[in-house]
Enzyme design. Structure first.
Site, short mmCIF file in Angstrom:
data_model
loop_
_atom_site.label_atom_id
_atom_site.label_comp_id
_atom_site.label_asym_id
_atom_site.label_seq_id
_atom_site.Cartn_x
_atom_site.Cartn_y
_atom_site.Cartn_z
N LEU A 41 0.84 -1.20 0.00
CA LEU A 41 0.00 0.00 0.00
C LEU A 41 0.88 1.26 0.00
O LEU A 41 2.08 1.18 0.18
CB LEU A 41 -0.93 -0.02 1.22
N SER A 149 -0.42 8.38 -10.99
CA SER A 149 0.31 8.87 -12.16
C SER A 149 1.55 8.05 -12.40
O SER A 149 1.92 7.21 -11.57
CB SER A 149 0.70 10.33 -11.91
N GLU A 191 15.75 17.34 -6.69
CA GLU A 191 15.96 16.49 -5.50
C GLU A 191 16.93 15.35 -5.82
O GLU A 191 17.86 15.08 -5.06
CB GLU A 191 14.61 15.95 -4.99
N VAL A 242 16.46 19.09 -24.49
CA VAL A 242 16.98 17.82 -25.00
C VAL A 242 16.08 17.45 -26.17
O VAL A 242 14.87 17.39 -26.02
CB VAL A 242 16.94 16.74 -23.92
N HIS A 450 12.46 32.72 20.74
CA HIS A 450 13.83 33.12 20.40
C HIS A 450 14.82 32.14 21.03
O HIS A 450 14.62 31.75 22.17
CB HIS A 450 14.11 34.52 20.94
P1 FAD Z 1 -0.28 7.05 -6.52
O1 FAD Z 1 0.52 7.29 -5.31
O2 FAD Z 1 0.41 6.94 -7.82
O3 FAD Z 1 -1.12 5.71 -6.23
C1 FAD Z 1 -1.91 5.08 -7.17
C2 FAD Z 1 -1.89 3.59 -6.90
O4 FAD Z 1 -2.88 2.97 -7.71
C3 FAD Z 1 -0.57 2.92 -7.25
O5 FAD Z 1 -0.03 2.25 -6.13
C4 FAD Z 1 -0.93 1.94 -8.36
O6 FAD Z 1 -0.23 0.70 -8.26
C5 FAD Z 1 -2.41 1.72 -8.12
N1 FAD Z 1 -3.16 1.33 -9.32
C6 FAD Z 1 -3.19 1.96 -10.53
N2 FAD Z 1 -4.06 1.35 -11.36
C7 FAD Z 1 -4.58 0.31 -10.67
C8 FAD Z 1 -5.55 -0.69 -10.98
N3 FAD Z 1 -6.15 -0.72 -12.18
N4 FAD Z 1 -5.85 -1.61 -10.03
C9 FAD Z 1 -5.25 -1.59 -8.82
N5 FAD Z 1 -4.35 -0.66 -8.46
C10 FAD Z 1 -4.02 0.28 -9.37
N6 FAD Z 1 4.50 14.60 -3.28
C11 FAD Z 1 4.60 15.33 -2.15
O7 FAD Z 1 3.60 15.89 -1.71
N7 FAD Z 1 5.78 15.45 -1.47
C12 FAD Z 1 6.91 14.85 -1.90
O8 FAD Z 1 7.96 14.98 -1.25
C13 FAD Z 1 6.85 14.08 -3.09
N8 FAD Z 1 7.95 13.47 -3.54
C14 FAD Z 1 7.87 12.70 -4.68
C15 FAD Z 1 9.03 12.10 -5.15
C16 FAD Z 1 8.99 11.35 -6.29
C17 FAD Z 1 10.26 10.67 -6.77
C18 FAD Z 1 7.76 11.16 -6.99
C19 FAD Z 1 7.69 10.31 -8.22
C20 FAD Z 1 6.61 11.76 -6.54
C21 FAD Z 1 6.65 12.56 -5.37
N9 FAD Z 1 5.52 13.21 -4.88
C22 FAD Z 1 5.61 13.98 -3.76
C23 FAD Z 1 4.20 13.08 -5.55
C24 FAD Z 1 3.33 12.03 -4.83
O9 FAD Z 1 4.02 10.80 -4.82
C25 FAD Z 1 1.99 11.87 -5.53
O10 FAD Z 1 1.36 13.13 -5.62
C26 FAD Z 1 1.07 10.93 -4.77
O11 FAD Z 1 1.66 9.65 -4.66
C27 FAD Z 1 -0.30 10.81 -5.45
O12 FAD Z 1 -1.10 9.86 -4.83
P2 FAD Z 1 -2.20 9.03 -5.62
O13 FAD Z 1 -2.80 8.11 -4.61
O14 FAD Z 1 -3.08 9.93 -6.38
O15 FAD Z 1 -1.41 8.18 -6.70
P1 NAD Z 2 7.79 19.15 -13.18
O1 NAD Z 2 6.67 19.42 -14.11
O2 NAD Z 2 7.81 19.77 -11.85
O3 NAD Z 2 9.17 19.56 -13.89
C1 NAD Z 2 9.55 19.08 -15.15
C2 NAD Z 2 10.53 20.07 -15.80
O4 NAD Z 2 11.05 19.49 -16.98
C3 NAD Z 2 9.89 21.39 -16.19
O5 NAD Z 2 10.59 22.45 -15.59
C4 NAD Z 2 9.98 21.40 -17.72
O6 NAD Z 2 10.17 22.69 -18.24
C5 NAD Z 2 11.18 20.51 -17.97
N1 NAD Z 2 11.23 19.86 -19.30
C6 NAD Z 2 10.22 19.27 -19.96
N2 NAD Z 2 10.64 18.78 -21.14
C7 NAD Z 2 11.96 19.05 -21.24
C8 NAD Z 2 12.99 18.79 -22.23
N3 NAD Z 2 12.74 18.14 -23.37
N4 NAD Z 2 14.26 19.21 -21.99
C9 NAD Z 2 14.53 19.88 -20.83
N5 NAD Z 2 13.60 20.14 -19.88
C10 NAD Z 2 12.35 19.73 -20.07
O7 NAD Z 2 7.87 17.54 -13.08
P2 NAD Z 2 8.75 16.56 -12.18
O8 NAD Z 2 9.88 17.25 -11.55
O9 NAD Z 2 9.00 15.39 -13.07
O10 NAD Z 2 7.74 16.14 -11.05
C11 NAD Z 2 6.50 15.49 -11.35
C12 NAD Z 2 5.48 15.72 -10.28
O11 NAD Z 2 5.84 15.10 -9.04
C13 NAD Z 2 5.29 17.20 -9.98
O12 NAD Z 2 3.91 17.49 -10.04
C14 NAD Z 2 5.82 17.39 -8.61
O13 NAD Z 2 5.07 18.35 -7.89
C15 NAD Z 2 5.70 16.01 -7.97
N6 NAD Z 2 6.78 15.88 -7.00
C16 NAD Z 2 6.74 16.60 -5.84
C17 NAD Z 2 7.79 16.55 -4.95
C18 NAD Z 2 7.74 17.36 -3.70
O14 NAD Z 2 6.67 17.84 -3.37
N7 NAD Z 2 8.82 17.52 -2.97
C19 NAD Z 2 8.90 15.78 -5.22
C20 NAD Z 2 8.93 15.08 -6.40
C21 NAD Z 2 7.86 15.13 -7.27
#
Ligand code: FAD
Ligand code: NAD
Length: 471
Positions: A41, A149, A191, A242, A450
């Protein structure tokens, strides 16, 4: 299905959106099942997102500090070695502890956890391919789509999660790459660039826009962040795109093009991280079986009460509109269950904080200066640098600032932007203030302990309507 198998709520996806909704529904006395295919989960966030990335960020920061920032503090350290396998173990332990914790909460709240892939057989029936083989089906009065996603792929560059990685591969590299190129200077890119640069990789971030940080980060703060990250050794190529890549050889090759004129060139790297955004995930969900439409970006279309065109099928989290953030998904999950149970719920989308967990951290809530400028909204700014804050000075940690933006007439807070050591925690105060409709003077007249970094927050508020004392 028989009468006994019908649930009040069937949730597809056990990520933050799905699992929080499941627990909340259990607490509200609804008969609820949650279908998750991953085997654990917590979704992206707990398994391959927020949690593992923060573990690596925290421990790589400690390592980097011990390597580079102890002598002037009066601490002499001997032989410092990186044990990458143990660093990864520590991460895995945090992840499994938390995912098991959610499973425990499911039991505690009477949530049925079905391990498998769910797809629509009809508007009320979900067929499940069980992870252990076989098939079952479950019928719901209400259904919640919370399938999250996935990383947006880069056309023509095949992801192998070894040399060409998404964040998932970047969280599990077996050795520190010599050269790493990050495509995309958004939050994931920065990050992960921080983690591997601290551990010794030579990292270059290629960003299409002329600003790092992705959408929403205040431009002034983004510039400071870039300067500080550059000092730490990360290279940046902004306004650079890119255009194509080739991962078939020993090194990965990328063709890049300067967005504004400039020279085209080829870059080589041991590892390339594709971090150009994430896209909604609905593959295998069988939406076509019920004629559910998606918008042009693949998002499930919903109304203000999270209803799809079928009023009993709702949708929250990354798979629909809004910022892809775990805490946004969590707020929606609670609200959607309240809509189902009571008929009303609420999320304030103007008041969702963002945090980038680099060092220093960057955090913000509300509107950025460039947003306000673009909208032609009048505003007043107050700032306070951490170099003038006593605690930051005693911690030898003075990079960054607090920037507060308020309405010039009413002094009502419009946005807060922080770059600094503890920005991610400090933003909670800004979020609360914004949610309560506070003025900058309300904050400035609230006594802050403070010596704390939070005093910089108070003084930035003072500077917004009057003058800071210490700067
Ligand atoms: P998800 O977490 O993607 O969960 C969806 C789940 O549905 C998955 O486990 C998948 O296996 C399951 N699923 C899909 N289709 C099916 C199906 N048909 N049947 C059964 N199960 C299914 N956000 C923050 O706020 N802070 C952060 O620091 C942060 N860091 C991140 C770092 C990274 C590297 C990444 C990739 C994301 C980060 N995010 C962060 C974003 C955050 O992870 C997402 O916004 C969050 O997980 C969204 O939750 P969700 O439940 O909508 O989707
Ligand atoms: P993002 O949309 O934040 O950033 C992607 C970047 O890639 C943009 O700045 C865009 O201009 C650039 N880009 C796109 N195509 C390109 C190309 N061809 N060449 C060069 N640059 C290009 O997406 P992300 O960083 O992949 O994160 C995805 C999601 O996950 C976001 O919605 C983010 O909020 C979430 N997330 C959140 C956290 C956190 O809250 N700490 C951590 C990780 C991820």
């Amino acid at each position: 299905a028989t009468e006994a198998e019908e649930k009040d709520l069937v949730i597809i996806g056990g990520g933050v959106a799905g699992y929080v909704a499941a627990i909340k529904a259990g607490q509200e006395g609804l008969k609820v099942a949650c279908i998750e295919k991953r085997g654990t989960l917590g979704g992206t966030c707990l398994n391959v997102g927020c949690i593992p990335s923060k573990s690596l960020l925290n421990n790589s920061h400690l390592y980097h500090t011990i390597m580079h920032d102890t002598k002037n503090r009066g601490i002499e350290v001997g032989d410092v070695k990186l044990n990458l396998a143990q660093l990864m173990n520590a991460k895995d332990t945090s992840v499994s502890g938390l995912t098991k914790g959610v499973e425990f909460l499911f039991k505690k709240n009477g949530v049925e956890y079905i391990k498998g892939t769910g797809s629509f057989a009809s508007e009320h029936e979900i067929k499940v391919q069980l992870n252990d083989g076989g098939e079952t089906s479950v019928v719901g009065k209400n259904i919640l789509i919370a399938t999250g996603s996935e990383a947006t792929p880069f056309p023509g560059l095949e992801i192998d999660e070894k040399k060409v990685v998404t964040s998932t591969g970047a969280l599990a590299l077996e050795k520190v790459p010599e050269k790493m190129v990050v495509i995309g200077g958004g939050i994931i890119g920065l990050e992960m660039a921080s983690v591997w640069s601290r551990l010794g990789a030579k990292v270059t971030v290629v960003e299409f826009l002329n600003q790092i940080g992705g959408p929403g980060m205040d431009t002034e703060i983004a510039k400071q962040a870039q300067k500080i990250l550059k000092k730490q050794g990360i290279e940046f190529k902004l306004s650079t795109k890119v255009v194509s890549g080739d991962g078939s050889g020993e090194k990965v090759k990328l063709d890049i093009d300067a967005a504004k004129g400039g020279k085209a060139e080829t870059m080589e790297a041991d590892v390339v991280l594709v971090a150009i955004g994430r896209r909604p995930y609905t593959a295998g969900l069988g939406l076509e079986n019920i004629g559910m439409e998606l918008d042009e970006r693949g998002r499930v279309i919903i109304d203000q009460e999270y209803r799809t065109k079928f009023p009993h099928i709702r949708c929250v989290g990354d798979v629909t509109f809004g910022p892809m953030l775990a805490h946004k998904a969590e707020e929606e999950a609670v609200a959607v269950v309240e809509y189902i149970k009571k008929g009303y719920g609420h999320v304030n989308y103007g008041c969702i904080p963002s945090v980038m967990y680099t060092y220093p951290e960057v955090a913000w809530v509300g509107q950025s200066e460039q947003d306000l400028k673009k909208a032609g909204t009048p505003y007043r700014i107050g700032t306070f640098p951490f170099s003038a804050n006593s605690r930051a000075k005693t911690n030898l940690d003075t990079d960054g600032m607090v920037k507060m933006i308020a309405d010039p007439e009413t002094d009502r807070l419009l946005g807060v932007h922080i770059i600094g050591a503890n920005a991610g925690e400090m933003i909670a105060e800004g979020t609360l203030a914004l949610e309560y409709g506070a003025s900058s003077e309300d904050i400035a007249r609230t006594c802050h302990a403070h010596p704390t970094l939070a005093e910089a927050f108070k003084e930035a508020a003072m500077a917004t309507y009057s003058k800071a004392i210490h700067f």
